[in-house]
Write a protein that holds these residues in place. Structure first.
Motif, PDB file in Angstrom:
ATOM      1  N   GLN B 191      -7.524  49.673 -18.319  1.00  0.00           N
ATOM      2  CA  GLN B 191      -7.031  48.300 -18.506  1.00  0.00           C
ATOM      3  C   GLN B 191      -7.935  47.546 -19.481  1.00  0.00           C
ATOM      4  O   GLN B 191      -7.480  46.666 -20.191  1.00  0.00           O
ATOM      5  N   GLY B 192      -9.207  47.887 -19.483  1.00  0.00           N
ATOM      6  CA  GLY B 192     -10.122  47.342 -20.490  1.00  0.00           C
ATOM      7  C   GLY B 192     -10.395  45.850 -20.392  1.00  0.00           C
ATOM      8  O   GLY B 192     -10.758  45.225 -21.383  1.00  0.00           O
ATOM      9  N   TYR B 193     -10.244  45.267 -19.201  1.00  0.00           N
ATOM     10  CA  TYR B 193     -10.630  43.860 -19.042  1.00  0.00           C
ATOM     11  C   TYR B 193     -12.142  43.749 -19.206  1.00  0.00           C
ATOM     12  O   TYR B 193     -12.879  44.728 -19.044  1.00  0.00           O
ATOM     13  N   GLY B 245      -9.916  38.685 -16.937  1.00  0.00           N
ATOM     14  CA  GLY B 245      -8.958  39.731 -17.295  1.00  0.00           C
ATOM     15  C   GLY B 245      -8.645  40.638 -16.118  1.00  0.00           C
ATOM     16  O   GLY B 245      -9.509  40.963 -15.306  1.00  0.00           O
ATOM     17  N   PHE B 247      -4.945  42.584 -16.111  1.00  0.00           N
ATOM     18  CA  PHE B 247      -3.985  43.523 -16.719  1.00  0.00           C
ATOM     19  C   PHE B 247      -3.492  44.561 -15.708  1.00  0.00           C
ATOM     20  O   PHE B 247      -3.220  45.711 -16.077  1.00  0.00           O
ATOM     21  N   PHE B 359      -1.003  48.752 -14.472  1.00  0.00           N
ATOM     22  CA  PHE B 359      -1.405  48.285 -15.787  1.00  0.00           C
ATOM     23  C   PHE B 359      -0.230  47.479 -16.325  1.00  0.00           C
ATOM     24  O   PHE B 359       0.924  47.860 -16.130  1.00  0.00           O
ATOM     25  N   MET B 482      -5.770  34.404 -14.620  1.00  0.00           N
ATOM     26  CA  MET B 482      -6.528  35.477 -15.257  1.00  0.00           C
ATOM     27  C   MET B 482      -6.379  35.420 -16.770  1.00  0.00           C
ATOM     28  O   MET B 482      -6.655  36.381 -17.463  1.00  0.00           O
TER      29      MET B 482
END
Lengths: 164, 787
Positions: B191-193, B245, B247, B359, B482
């Motif tokens: 997800q790379g938050y 974040g 996601f 996701f 978020m």
């Protein structure tokens, strides 16, 4: 084995702090955990994401890569230092008006970097803006509105330059 | 309208000022620190955990192992150990933990814990895991508690399966003149938050559990903690703060139970567990990998008649939300098109990889990559224009039956309009201008999409509006913030309904589950629709109370009172008014008599007419709305580097926008994320199942230099009648078309068909060599001539 503490002085947002730090403590750690300045975030802790960016003697650095002892005597600006409490600097206002943030976790790093860029180069082109923020990650916005905000704020920095 | 439909700035301006507070920033006095110990094997028996040395480290309060927590937790299936017991199931699996007075002491002690393992053969691929002789990730699957709509198959690695049946698939294919059959693959991704997961928990002497943590859905966390730990719901208090974040990655069961359990064992001391980036990649669930086997048929005049599919999700060691994503892709197994005969089986399968969960898009971007490739390949076989082919089959509101045999409501949206408008904006039909470099090729690609929230048929929401004695308003809602901007849109709705400026409305950044209104979860692009609908009802409730008081004061009927600009006035006599401030806490007559009392509006939402899918056919009304749209790109493929650059990306959504600037932000963000996933993102594992890129150095998320030269978006303003001001969900939708559109554009540019993500440079060159060797020869020739 008691670890040696080193006394250092940091001038953060115009205020002087005397603080004792361990040799291996990063500037990020000291700002957040010893000076309680929480606008500075950490995420990757290896210089990749840029959420910990602060201005060290006016230049953007990733505070996770700077040892606190290296910053001894330095002037540091964080997001809170850009405008008097309760007000917003033009670059902060531009981010707000252009929707240039979403979750906000990276925002401090982007605004400080943009502030440095426009202070030195208020005529920055789109390519130069992209270059300047290329060391920072934003997972939310897709960067477009960040770039637009920086472009929009440029006029305030031009006016400032003309006044000087 | 004065506020709705306007691009006002976000109300969370603290984020640019520097004092927005995240769970990451939260501390409690006397807080102690937890550190987890990660397993160095993907699959291994735990023989012994030695921690005598760890306990000797000054400041260490306790060491915990799996044996301390002899039960399982989970969202839809209780498949997860608190700390690994008996065996570890993936590389990085937490196997022990230390709690100490300082983080330093905890880290030092964690390094002194020695675990003896007996390595077991891991199963690292979902197709392998489906084979009858595959090693089992969960031998005791038959013992696990699970939700009634989840169907694990004990004795296998299947965490759940879903059947979708519409019409008669054999009959469908017998009518087909052209058929395309392919297998698509998409790897696990992150997800790379940016905010790594953090949780601070404490237990009070009366048994109340409090937690501050990075999560999307405070009420989901509360419910899961209560269920998993056997606590009464009112004794669990979840504090939601700004979230850096999510996601989807912070939607399921996160790690809250760990610091809570530790605090319980340590006499209620506040325990902080904060993950670093690498730990976050191991301990927090990532996004599943996918195999899609698809066979799709159409008649020669371009009518889709049959679609068969077998969808296999690589769920990793714990399936969390992925079991529900298998349902999501199973219930929406194809794009927004009508097909008479559909037969799809979808599976979520355990492997010895990192756990997986939601996701952004909940499987739809993934399934649409395959499905919208199928559409282009069919169009090619038919010799038909891909846009025309889509328009011929697109769902028609009020008429068409979806894949779950739902007749779309009349006001469901404008799928055809979105396709037409996206085609117009990308100048479909006009071939791209080819660059002068003979090794660069440009092409255009198209994809249509749709999605509605995947949620229980009774996923509820509520809202409370309190009028203050200066005419300002406090709004209590449960949805998390978020970055998606829902709270700003909700504030705009309040402003519009009451005729007061947004500045007079407060929606506090914190949500405490015992102090705000309930909402099921902050997922599925449902917030604005669900919480917004509840909020409009709360405002109606408040306004009817206002009208009642004003009617009494002015001696008129309630329908002769209108509310505007923060006042209640007699219709036709706008000078006869009482301000909302005057009646907020009760209206007082000049003689001292008072009526009314503090005004509080309350409203609820529950999806109407949704149904539970039939277990044999999937027949259902699974969502309260669908947002429809289309995306199109123009790409440039460089055959020297193999790189693909997206020059122009167009997105059209059918919905109206409450705040066009924030919708634009969602679209740009989703576009850049979706394109990056199409081209680059992939979690990599070695042959032993070790995750190789748990950080941002090797896992490349998009940077400013990677974005398309031009991003254009448009909303058509076609609303659904029961949605707030017609507005349907947007957040996830912005991701959905990109992998398919980019792959279709690459095919258009260089005639190479791709079936796997990510479409990396080396992969593209490899496929050109296989599919179009003459193209590479031509490039080489041209380069020679140029010297």
């Amino acid at each position: 084995m008691a670890e040696k503490l080193i006394p250092i002085t940091l001038k953060v947002n115009g205020r002087e702090y005397k603080v004792e730090v361990k040799p291996n403590e990063t500037l990020l750690f000291v700002l957040r955990n010893k000076l309680n300045i929480k606008s500075v975030k950490g995420s990757c802790y290896r210089g990749e994401c840029g959420v910990c960016t602060v201005l060290l003697n006016g230049k953007p650095v990733k505070s996770c890569l700077v040892l606190a002892v290296e910053a001894d005597g330095a002037e540091i600006t964080t997001l809170e230092g850009l405008a008097p409490f309760g007000t917003l600097a033009p670059i902060q206002k531009a981010f707000l008006e252009h929707g240039a943030f979403q979750c906000g976790f990276c925002t401090s790093g982007f605004i400080l970097t943009a502030h440095w860029l426009l202070t030195h180069n208020p005529d920055a082109t789109e390519e130069e803006i992209k270059e300047a923020i290329s060391g920072l990650i934003c997972r939310c916005t897709g960067y477009k509105q960040i770039i637009e905000a920086i472009k929009a704020a440029a006029k305030y920095y031009k006016q400032d330059k003309q006044k000087q | 309208m004065k506020y709705v439909g306007k691009s006002i700035p976000r109300i969370d301006r603290e984020k640019v000022a520097g004092d927005a507070e995240y769970a990451y920033d939260f501390t409690l006095p006397g807080m102690v620190y937890a550190k987890l110990v990660a397993a160095p094997y993907a699959h291994a028996k735990i023989l012994k955990v030695k921690y005598d040395e760890a306990l000797k480290v000054p400041g260490v309060l306790a060491v915990f192992t799996g044996a301390d927590f002899p039960f399982k937790v989970g969202i839809y299936a209780a498949d997860r150990d608190v700390l690994a017991r008996e065996k570890v199931l993936y590389y990085g699996h937490p196997v022990a933990a230390v709690v100490a007075e300082t983080l330093e002491a905890a880290e030092k002690a964690a390094e002194l814990i020695e675990v003896e393992y007996e390595p077991l053969p891991p199963v690292l691929d979902a197709l392998e895991a489906m084979k009858p002789d595959a090693p089992l990730v969960h031998e005791k699957l038959h013992e696990y508690k699970h939700a009634p709509f989840i169907y694990p198959k004990p004795g296998t690695n299947i965490a759940t399966y879903l059947k979708l049946r519409k019409g008669n698939i054999e009959e469908g294919f017998s009518k087909a003149d052209v058929v395309v059959e392919n297998t698509y693959y998409e790897p696990l991704i992150s997800q790379g938050y940016l905010e790594n997961w953090v949780g601070i928990a404490r237990v009070k002497s009366d048994g109340t559990v409090e937690i501050w943590s990075s999560h999307q859905s405070p009420f989901a966390v509360r419910n899961l903690l209560a269920t998993s730990l056997g606590l009464p719901i009112h004794k669990v208090v979840v504090h939601h703060m700004y979230l850096g974040g999510g996601f989807g990655g912070k939607a399921g069961l996160l790690l809250e139970h760990i610091p809570v359990l530790f605090s319980m064992k340590l006499g209620g001391r506040p325990v902080r567990l904060e993950l670093n980036r690498e730990e976050n990649s191991f301990y927090m669930a990532q996004r599943a990998g996918y195999y899609f086997k698809m066979k799709t048929g159409a008649t020669k005049d371009g009518k889709l008649v049959a679609h068969w599919g077998e969808y296999i999700l690589d769920a990793g060691a714990y399936a969390d939300y992925t079991v529900n994503i298998a349902r999501s892709v199973g219930l929406k197994p194809f794009g927004p098109f009508e097909i008479e005969h559909v037969h799809v089986d979808s599976y979520a399968v355990y492997t010895n990889k990192v756990p997986t969960t939601a996701f952004r898009g909940f499987g739809l971007m993934e399934v649409l990559f395959a499905a919208e490739r199928q559409m282009d390949l069919l169009a090619k076989k038919l010799g038909m224009d891909p846009v025309e082919f889509r328009l011929k089959n697109v769902l028609v509101p009020g008429k068409s039956l979806t894949h779950t045999q739902e007749r779309l409501r009349e006001d469901a949206g404008d799928p055809a309009g979105a396709i037409r408008e996206a085609a117009r904006l990308i100048e479909w039909g006009k071939p791209p201008e080819q660059p002068k470099e003979p090794w660069k090729f440009r092409g255009k690609g198209f994809a249509a999409f749709w999605k509605g929230p995947v949620q229980p048929s009774n996923a509820a929401a509520s809202a409370i509006v309190k009028l203050n004695d200066d005419g300002s308003v406090d709004v209590l809602v449960g949805t998390g913030e978020m970055g998606q901007g829902t709270i700003t849109a909700l504030a705009q709705i309040v402003a519009e309904e009451l005729g007061i400026p947004v500045e007079k409305i407060r929606i506090a950044p914190e949500r405490r589950t015992d102090m705000v209104a309930y909402t099921w979860q902050t997922v599925g692009s449902r917030g604005l629709f669900s919480d917004g609908q509840a909020l409009i009802r709360a405002l109606e409730d408040l306004k009817s109370q206002i009208r009642k008081i004003a009617a009494q004061v002015f001696r008129v009927f309630e329908d002769q009172i209108e509310i505007r600009d923060g006042k209640a006035c007699v219709v036709g006599e706008p000078w006869e008014c009482i301000s909302l401030a005057e009646m907020a806490l009760g209206y007082m007559y000049p003689n001292g008599n008072a009526i009314g009392g503090p005004l509080i509006g309350r409203g609820s939402h529950v999806p109407v007419r949704n149904t539970i899918p039939d277990p044999e056919t999937g027949k259902s009304v699974p969502a309260p709305f669908y947002t429809f749209g289309a995306g199109a790109v123009e790409v440039e493929v460089d055959l020297i580097s193999g790189r693909v650059k997206v020059l122009k990306a167009v997105m059209v959504l059918d919905t109206p926008a409450i705040n066009p600037m924030l919708v634009a932000g969602q679209v740009y963000g989703g576009t850049v994320m979706g394109i990056n996933i199409a081209l680059i993102e992939e979690l990599k594992f070695d042959e032993n199942g070790r995750l190789l890129n748990p950080n941002f150095t090797e896992y490349k998320v998009a940077r400013a230099g990677d974005i398309p030269d031009e991003m254009i978006f448009k909303t058509l303003g076609v609303g659904q009648k029961d949605a707030p001001y017609g507005a349907k969900g947007v957040g996830e939708l912005t991701m959905l078309p990109w992998p398919a559109a980019v792959a279709n554009a690459i095919a258009n540019a260089i005639g190479v068909e791709l079936y796997e993500l990510p479409m990396k440079p080396d992969k593209i060159i490899e496929e050109v060599k296989k599919q179009r060797p003459e193209l590479l020869e031509k490039v080489k020739e041209a380069l020679k001539i140029k010297g």
